[in-house]
Design a protein around this motif. Sequence first.
Motif, PDB file in Angstrom:
ATOM      1  N   ASN A 105       8.022   0.910 -10.283  1.00 40.60           N
ATOM      2  CA  ASN A 105       7.809   1.208  -8.650  1.00 40.60           C
ATOM      3  C   ASN A 105       8.013   2.554  -8.428  1.00 40.60           C
ATOM      4  N   VAL A 106       7.957   3.148  -7.305  1.00 42.91           N
ATOM      5  CA  VAL A 106       8.316   4.601  -7.201  1.00 42.91           C
ATOM      6  C   VAL A 106       9.854   4.776  -7.122  1.00 42.91           C
ATOM      7  N   GLY A 107      10.502   3.792  -6.499  1.00 42.79           N
ATOM      8  CA  GLY A 107      11.982   3.622  -6.413  1.00 42.79           C
ATOM      9  C   GLY A 107      12.506   4.448  -5.326  1.00 42.79           C
ATOM     10  N   LEU A 167      -4.930   1.239  -2.972  1.00 44.08           N
ATOM     11  CA  LEU A 167      -5.882   0.808  -3.813  1.00 44.08           C
ATOM     12  C   LEU A 167      -5.296   0.341  -5.161  1.00 44.08           C
ATOM     13  N   GLU A 168      -5.532  -0.819  -5.706  1.00 46.44           N
ATOM     14  CA  GLU A 168      -5.153  -1.297  -6.721  1.00 46.44           C
ATOM     15  C   GLU A 168      -6.270  -2.298  -7.729  1.00 46.44           C
ATOM     16  N   VAL A 169      -6.347  -1.945  -9.049  1.00 45.51           N
ATOM     17  CA  VAL A 169      -7.306  -2.404  -9.743  1.00 45.51           C
ATOM     18  C   VAL A 169      -7.056  -3.814 -10.102  1.00 45.51           C
ATOM     19  N   TYR A 190       5.594  -2.115  -3.763  1.00 48.58           N
ATOM     20  CA  TYR A 190       6.893  -1.326  -3.317  1.00 48.58           C
ATOM     21  C   TYR A 190       6.546  -0.252  -2.395  1.00 48.58           C
ATOM     22  N   SER A 191       5.694   0.506  -2.908  1.00 51.34           N
ATOM     23  CA  SER A 191       5.308   1.841  -2.182  1.00 51.34           C
ATOM     24  C   SER A 191       4.659   1.633  -0.839  1.00 51.34           C
ATOM     25  N   ALA A 192       3.650   0.492  -0.785  1.00 56.87           N
ATOM     26  CA  ALA A 192       2.941   0.038   0.343  1.00 56.87           C
ATOM     27  C   ALA A 192       4.029  -0.501   1.355  1.00 56.87           C
ATOM     28  N   PHE A 231      -0.762   9.779  -4.992  1.00 58.31           N
ATOM     29  CA  PHE A 231      -1.401   9.414  -6.186  1.00 58.31           C
ATOM     30  C   PHE A 231      -0.419   8.825  -7.146  1.00 58.31           C
ATOM     31  N   ASP A 232      -0.493   7.564  -7.601  1.00 60.70           N
ATOM     32  CA  ASP A 232       0.242   7.065  -8.395  1.00 60.70           C
ATOM     33  C   ASP A 232      -0.192   6.041  -9.479  1.00 60.70           C
ATOM     34  N   HIS A 233      -1.447   6.240  -9.779  1.00 61.49           N
ATOM     35  CA  HIS A 233      -2.067   5.426 -10.590  1.00 61.49           C
ATOM     36  C   HIS A 233      -1.698   5.674 -12.279  1.00 61.49           C
ATOM     37  N   LEU A 272      -3.332   5.531  -4.307  1.00 64.94           N
ATOM     38  CA  LEU A 272      -3.870   5.199  -5.493  1.00 64.94           C
ATOM     39  C   LEU A 272      -2.975   4.683  -6.618  1.00 64.94           C
ATOM     40  N   GLY A 273      -3.070   3.131  -6.575  1.00 67.08           N
ATOM     41  CA  GLY A 273      -2.499   2.489  -7.514  1.00 67.08           C
ATOM     42  C   GLY A 273      -1.120   1.799  -6.733  1.00 67.08           C
ATOM     43  N   GLY A 274      -1.450   0.573  -6.238  1.00 66.17           N
ATOM     44  CA  GLY A 274      -0.582   0.021  -5.318  1.00 66.17           C
ATOM     45  C   GLY A 274       0.552  -0.764  -6.043  1.00 66.17           C
TER      46      GLY A 274
HETATM   47  C1  LIG Z   1       2.635   2.972 -11.345  1.00 73.45           C
HETATM   48  S1  LIG Z   1       1.954   1.784 -10.761  1.00 73.45           S
HETATM   49  C2  LIG Z   1       2.090   2.075  -8.979  1.00 73.45           C
HETATM   50  C3  LIG Z   1       3.331   1.956  -8.434  1.00 73.45           C
HETATM   51  C4  LIG Z   1       3.232   1.745  -6.797  1.00 73.45           C
HETATM   52  N1  LIG Z   1       2.599   2.885  -6.200  1.00 73.45           N
HETATM   53  C5  LIG Z   1       4.825   1.930  -6.383  1.00 73.45           C
HETATM   54  O1  LIG Z   1       5.381   2.657  -6.371  1.00 73.45           O
HETATM   55  O2  LIG Z   1       5.176   0.778  -5.914  1.00 73.45           O
HETATM   56  C6  LIG Z   1       0.301   2.017 -10.998  1.00 73.45           C
HETATM   57  C7  LIG Z   1      -0.710   1.320 -10.792  1.00 73.45           C
HETATM   58  O3  LIG Z   1      -1.881   1.610 -10.684  1.00 73.45           O
HETATM   59  C8  LIG Z   1      -2.905   0.851 -11.036  1.00 73.45           C
HETATM   60  N2  LIG Z   1      -4.053   1.242 -11.432  1.00 73.45           N
HETATM   61  C9  LIG Z   1      -4.339   2.075 -12.412  1.00 73.45           C
HETATM   62  N3  LIG Z   1      -5.483   2.479 -12.774  1.00 73.45           N
HETATM   63  C10 LIG Z   1      -6.290   2.401 -11.605  1.00 73.45           C
HETATM   64  C11 LIG Z   1      -7.460   2.697 -10.965  1.00 73.45           C
HETATM   65  N4  LIG Z   1      -8.382   3.276 -11.869  1.00 73.45           N
HETATM   66  N5  LIG Z   1      -7.755   2.089  -9.718  1.00 73.45           N
HETATM   67  C12 LIG Z   1      -6.820   1.278  -9.109  1.00 73.45           C
HETATM   68  N6  LIG Z   1      -5.653   1.074  -9.614  1.00 73.45           N
HETATM   69  C13 LIG Z   1      -5.166   1.529 -10.743  1.00 73.45           C
HETATM   70  C14 LIG Z   1      -2.424  -0.032 -12.141  1.00 73.45           C
HETATM   71  O4  LIG Z   1      -2.975  -1.321 -12.038  1.00 73.45           O
HETATM   72  C15 LIG Z   1      -1.005  -0.035 -11.780  1.00 73.45           C
HETATM   73  O5  LIG Z   1      -0.758  -1.245 -10.773  1.00 73.45           O
END
Ligand SMILES: C[S@@+](CC[C@H](N)C(=O)[O-])C[C@H]1O[C@@H](n2cnc3c(N)ncnc32)[C@H](O)[C@@H]1O
Length: 259
Positions: free
Chosen positions: A57-59, A107-109, A87-89, A158-160, A81-83
């Motif tokens: 998580n971002v914390g 957005l989460e894969v 936590y961040s949402a 951006f956090d993916h 980008l990267g949910g």
């Molecule tokens: C560091 S975590 C995100 C943490 C989140 N933002 C938080 O602070 O609570 C990175 C996330 O990005 C997702 N991810 C990685 N590559 C991705 C992509 N190309 N498209 C969507 N999500 C992606 C991963 O599955 C993972 O859940």
Amino acid sequence: MTQFYLPEQAIYHNDGREQRLLEFILSHPDYALMKGCPDRILAAIDEYGREKAFLMNVGTEKGQIVSKVISRVKPGVIVELGGYIGYSALLFGDALRKAGGRKYISLEVSPIFASVSAALVGLAGLSDTVEIMVGPCRDSLRALSKAYPGRGLDMFFFDHAKVEYTNDLKLCEELGLVSQGTTVVADNVSRNPEYLEYVRASGAKKMKAADENKGLTLCHESDMSLGRPDLRYETSVVHSIEPTGEPDAVEISCCLGSS
Ligand SMILES: C[S@@+](CC[C@H](N)C(=O)[O-])C[C@H]1O[C@@H](n2cnc3c(N)ncnc32)[C@H](O)[C@@H]1O
């Protein structure tokens, strides 16, 4: 009791800990108080990260930096980008709602992580504000450009995957989702020199790099974006820490438009 999350180890996600987090919350003594209260859910997630297993998580520390940007910029729409598990949402969706904004699009894969996130967003009473799009973010970004045609969005987080930041920012530029006035916040930039070089580069330097990349794209037929090298950013770094206490930094960039 330590204030930091347990350390990140070789296996640090997707081993069942995310589903166990949801069980932990559903059986938490404070569960009834969490309904409609994002802060209490965030506190329980942090408790799990400190006492049960590391979570990416971002914390609280970096979260506070981004929340301040949201209250200053007052965006209508934010795309992250990267949910992960939400936590961040929860944190930024709540900050956006308090700042008068409309939509936080996460957005989460991974469908597994997205389902945990959706459950927590529902518990927090944020379902009207937070929308989760499941799938590779490049597909979701292309869908968003059709849903929001002809206009840049207000803010991105951006956090993916770190290696994908630059290519995905370039896609946002090409799609017109990032344009003059868009704020782009990027997490974990202390481990991402390529991204920092791109947002900090002059127009001339980016034009030259784009010309070189054009050949590469044709050679490999990859999904490589060329971006809009004419776009410039006013950009600055804020040093902070990860929830584990490790040093990290966040880059905050405002698109100034075409140079
Ligand atoms: C560091 S975590 C995100 C943490 C989140 N933002 C938080 O602070 O609570 C990175 C996330 O990005 C997702 N991810 C990685 N590559 C991705 C992509 N190309 N498209 C969507 N999500 C992606 C991963 O599955 C993972 O859940």
